[in-house]
Design an enzyme around this catalytic site. Structure first.
Site, PDB file in Angstrom:
ATOM      1  N   GLU A 148       1.571  -0.323   2.796  1.00  0.00           N
ATOM      2  CA  GLU A 148       2.679  -0.397   1.837  1.00  0.00           C
ATOM      3  C   GLU A 148       3.130  -1.844   1.640  1.00  0.00           C
ATOM      4  O   GLU A 148       3.178  -2.606   2.608  1.00  0.00           O
ATOM      5  CB  GLU A 148       3.862   0.452   2.349  1.00  0.00           C
ATOM      6  CG  GLU A 148       3.530   1.921   2.441  1.00  0.00           C
ATOM      7  CD  GLU A 148       4.723   2.783   2.876  1.00  0.00           C
ATOM      8  OE1 GLU A 148       5.846   2.249   2.992  1.00  0.00           O
ATOM      9  OE2 GLU A 148       4.505   3.986   3.085  1.00  0.00           O
TER      10      GLU A 148
ATOM     11  N   LYS B 151      -4.820   2.268   3.848  1.00  0.00           N
ATOM     12  CA  LYS B 151      -3.748   2.051   2.866  1.00  0.00           C
ATOM     13  C   LYS B 151      -2.569   1.421   3.594  1.00  0.00           C
ATOM     14  O   LYS B 151      -2.278   1.797   4.738  1.00  0.00           O
ATOM     15  CB  LYS B 151      -3.316   3.364   2.203  1.00  0.00           C
ATOM     16  CG  LYS B 151      -2.136   3.165   1.225  1.00  0.00           C
ATOM     17  CD  LYS B 151      -1.899   4.369   0.341  1.00  0.00           C
ATOM     18  CE  LYS B 151      -1.103   5.478   0.965  1.00  0.00           C
ATOM     19  NZ  LYS B 151       0.261   5.098   1.422  1.00  0.00           N
TER      20      LYS B 151
ATOM     21  N   ASP C  71       0.749   8.810   6.320  1.00  0.00           N
ATOM     22  CA  ASP C  71       1.694   8.812   7.439  1.00  0.00           C
ATOM     23  C   ASP C  71       2.805   9.840   7.189  1.00  0.00           C
ATOM     24  O   ASP C  71       3.634  10.080   8.056  1.00  0.00           O
ATOM     25  CB  ASP C  71       2.252   7.406   7.722  1.00  0.00           C
ATOM     26  CG  ASP C  71       3.033   6.826   6.561  1.00  0.00           C
ATOM     27  OD1 ASP C  71       3.023   7.429   5.460  1.00  0.00           O
ATOM     28  OD2 ASP C  71       3.654   5.756   6.736  1.00  0.00           O
ATOM     29  N   SER C  72       2.771  10.489   6.025  1.00  0.00           N
ATOM     30  CA  SER C  72       3.636  11.656   5.791  1.00  0.00           C
ATOM     31  C   SER C  72       3.375  12.726   6.849  1.00  0.00           C
ATOM     32  O   SER C  72       4.191  13.630   7.038  1.00  0.00           O
ATOM     33  CB  SER C  72       3.401  12.228   4.383  1.00  0.00           C
ATOM     34  OG  SER C  72       2.018  12.395   4.138  1.00  0.00           O
TER      35      SER C  72
ATOM     36  N   GLU D 285       4.471   4.917  -6.400  1.00  0.00           N
ATOM     37  CA  GLU D 285       5.322   6.052  -6.016  1.00  0.00           C
ATOM     38  C   GLU D 285       6.716   5.905  -6.604  1.00  0.00           C
ATOM     39  O   GLU D 285       7.359   4.855  -6.463  1.00  0.00           O
ATOM     40  CB  GLU D 285       5.409   6.161  -4.478  1.00  0.00           C
ATOM     41  CG  GLU D 285       6.286   7.346  -4.045  1.00  0.00           C
ATOM     42  CD  GLU D 285       6.163   7.739  -2.582  1.00  0.00           C
ATOM     43  OE1 GLU D 285       5.316   7.183  -1.857  1.00  0.00           O
ATOM     44  OE2 GLU D 285       6.933   8.624  -2.162  1.00  0.00           O
TER      45      GLU D 285
ATOM     46  N   ASP E  60      -3.732   5.894   6.295  1.00  0.00           N
ATOM     47  CA  ASP E  60      -2.545   5.042   6.220  1.00  0.00           C
ATOM     48  C   ASP E  60      -2.389   4.203   7.478  1.00  0.00           C
ATOM     49  O   ASP E  60      -2.589   4.700   8.594  1.00  0.00           O
ATOM     50  CB  ASP E  60      -1.285   5.923   6.114  1.00  0.00           C
ATOM     51  CG  ASP E  60      -0.716   5.952   4.717  1.00  0.00           C
ATOM     52  OD1 ASP E  60      -1.048   5.076   3.891  1.00  0.00           O
ATOM     53  OD2 ASP E  60       0.093   6.870   4.450  1.00  0.00           O
TER      54      ASP E  60
HETATM   55  O1  KIV Z   1       1.894   9.185   3.426  1.00  0.00           O
HETATM   56  C1  KIV Z   1       1.629   9.708   2.328  1.00  0.00           C
HETATM   57  O2  KIV Z   1       1.453  10.914   2.213  1.00  0.00           O
HETATM   58  C2  KIV Z   1       1.546   8.836   1.168  1.00  0.00           C
HETATM   59  C3  KIV Z   1       1.432   9.491  -0.176  1.00  0.00           C
HETATM   60  C4  KIV Z   1       2.766  10.012  -0.533  1.00  0.00           C
HETATM   61  C5  KIV Z   1       0.899   8.582  -1.192  1.00  0.00           C
HETATM   62  O3  KIV Z   1       1.573   7.656   1.293  1.00  0.00           O
END
Ligand code: KIV
Length: 278
Positions: free
Chosen positions: A120, A118, A49-50, A186, A88
């Site tokens: 969090e 993924k 989600d970055s 992280e 994500d």
């Molecule tokens: O969203 C992302 O890029 C991440 C990585 C930093 C692990 O969760």
């Protein structure tokens, strides 16, 4: 393997089985061309989600939507042959209830072809992770600095220093016990990262953690020098493509203004080319 045999993409169970073995290699990707470039080099690729900050110019990951994750997941899937894709779950798509998490995770898996999602969170998300895994959705967990919680964590700080280390350790153990097949650590101090790696039976994937983790991940635009708004301490720039791109764009602008581009080799003649007799 024969020269023509294709390597199949690993599945979550293959990634889990790499615990304690050769380091797992991973990067984020958001587009087909970038996925194609990293496919042969990565064990798994994360559609993080970055993407919100890196490609869409958002100030944090909080504004990322399910539709964005699905669209970028589909794009990345088109570029992968031999690496597994993890997508994500964005902020707000899984925290409300286990049922909400299942509905959105199933949409991501079904519409993108991801091998896993993924999400969090540690202890607070363990129940949700167990619910998803029991229903056929492999989950990669993410503990330590969880960027979707910056407003409650008070910013992008290192997590788990001093007494707070017990909390991060408990989070990692909770997601492993819940059935996550791997966990991203992280911004967790090196010593604590190593203790977590020794203390859980699933691979730890470090970002700002320790070389002793079972694998590493970086945001691709960070490590290529394409995202230059800021650079975290844990980022190593393996290239400076942003500077190279800006130089090329400036040269293009100068050439257009000086009428040096297009050159004779880039334009078409008025008469049709003469065909050679056979
Ligand atoms: O969203 C992302 O890029 C991440 C990585 C930093 C692990 O969760």
């Amino acid at each position: 393997m024969s020269a023509t045999a294709k390597k199949r993409a690993p599945m979550p169970a293959d990634i889990r089985a790499r615990k304690g073995g050769a380091p797992l290699v991973s990067l984020t990707a958001y587009t087909t061309p970038m996925a194609e470039l990293m496919d042969a080099h990565c064990d798994f690729v994360l559609v993080g989600d970055s993407v919100g900050m890196v490609l869409h110019g958002l100030p944090s990951t909080l504004g990322v939507t399910m539709d964005m994750m699905v669209m970028h997941g589909q794009a990345v899937a088109r570029g992968l042959r031999s690496a597994m894709m993890v997508v994500d779950m964005p902020f707000g798509s899984y925290e409300q209830s286990r049922e909400q998490a299942f509905g959105n995770a199933a949409r991501i898996m079904g519409e993108t072809g991801a091998g896993a999602v993924k999400l969090e969170g540690g202890v607070a998300m363990a129940d949700t992770i167990a619910f998803l895994v029991a229903r056929g959705i492999p989950v990669m967990a993410h503990v330590g600095l969880t960027p979707q919680s910056i407003n409650t964590l008070g910013g992008y700080k290192v997590q788990g220093r001093d007494a707070d280390g017990d909390r991060v350790m408990a989070d990692a153990k909770a997601v492993a016990d819940a059935g996550a097949f791997a966990v991203v650590l992280e911004k967790v101090p090196e010593g604590l990262s190593d203790r977590i790696t020794a203390g859980v039976d699933i691979p730890t994937i470090g970002i700002g953690a320790s070389a002793g983790c079972d694998g590493q991940i970086l945001v691709v635009d960070d490590m290529l020098g394409l995202f230059t708004a800021f650079k975290a301490k844990f980022v190593k720039r393996f290239a400076e493509l942003g500077a190279g791109a800006e130089e090329a764009i400036a040269q293009y602008a100068a050439d257009v203004r000086a009428r040096k581009f297009p050159g004779p080799e880039h334009v078409f003649g008025d008469a049709a080319p003469v065909k050679k007799a056979k």
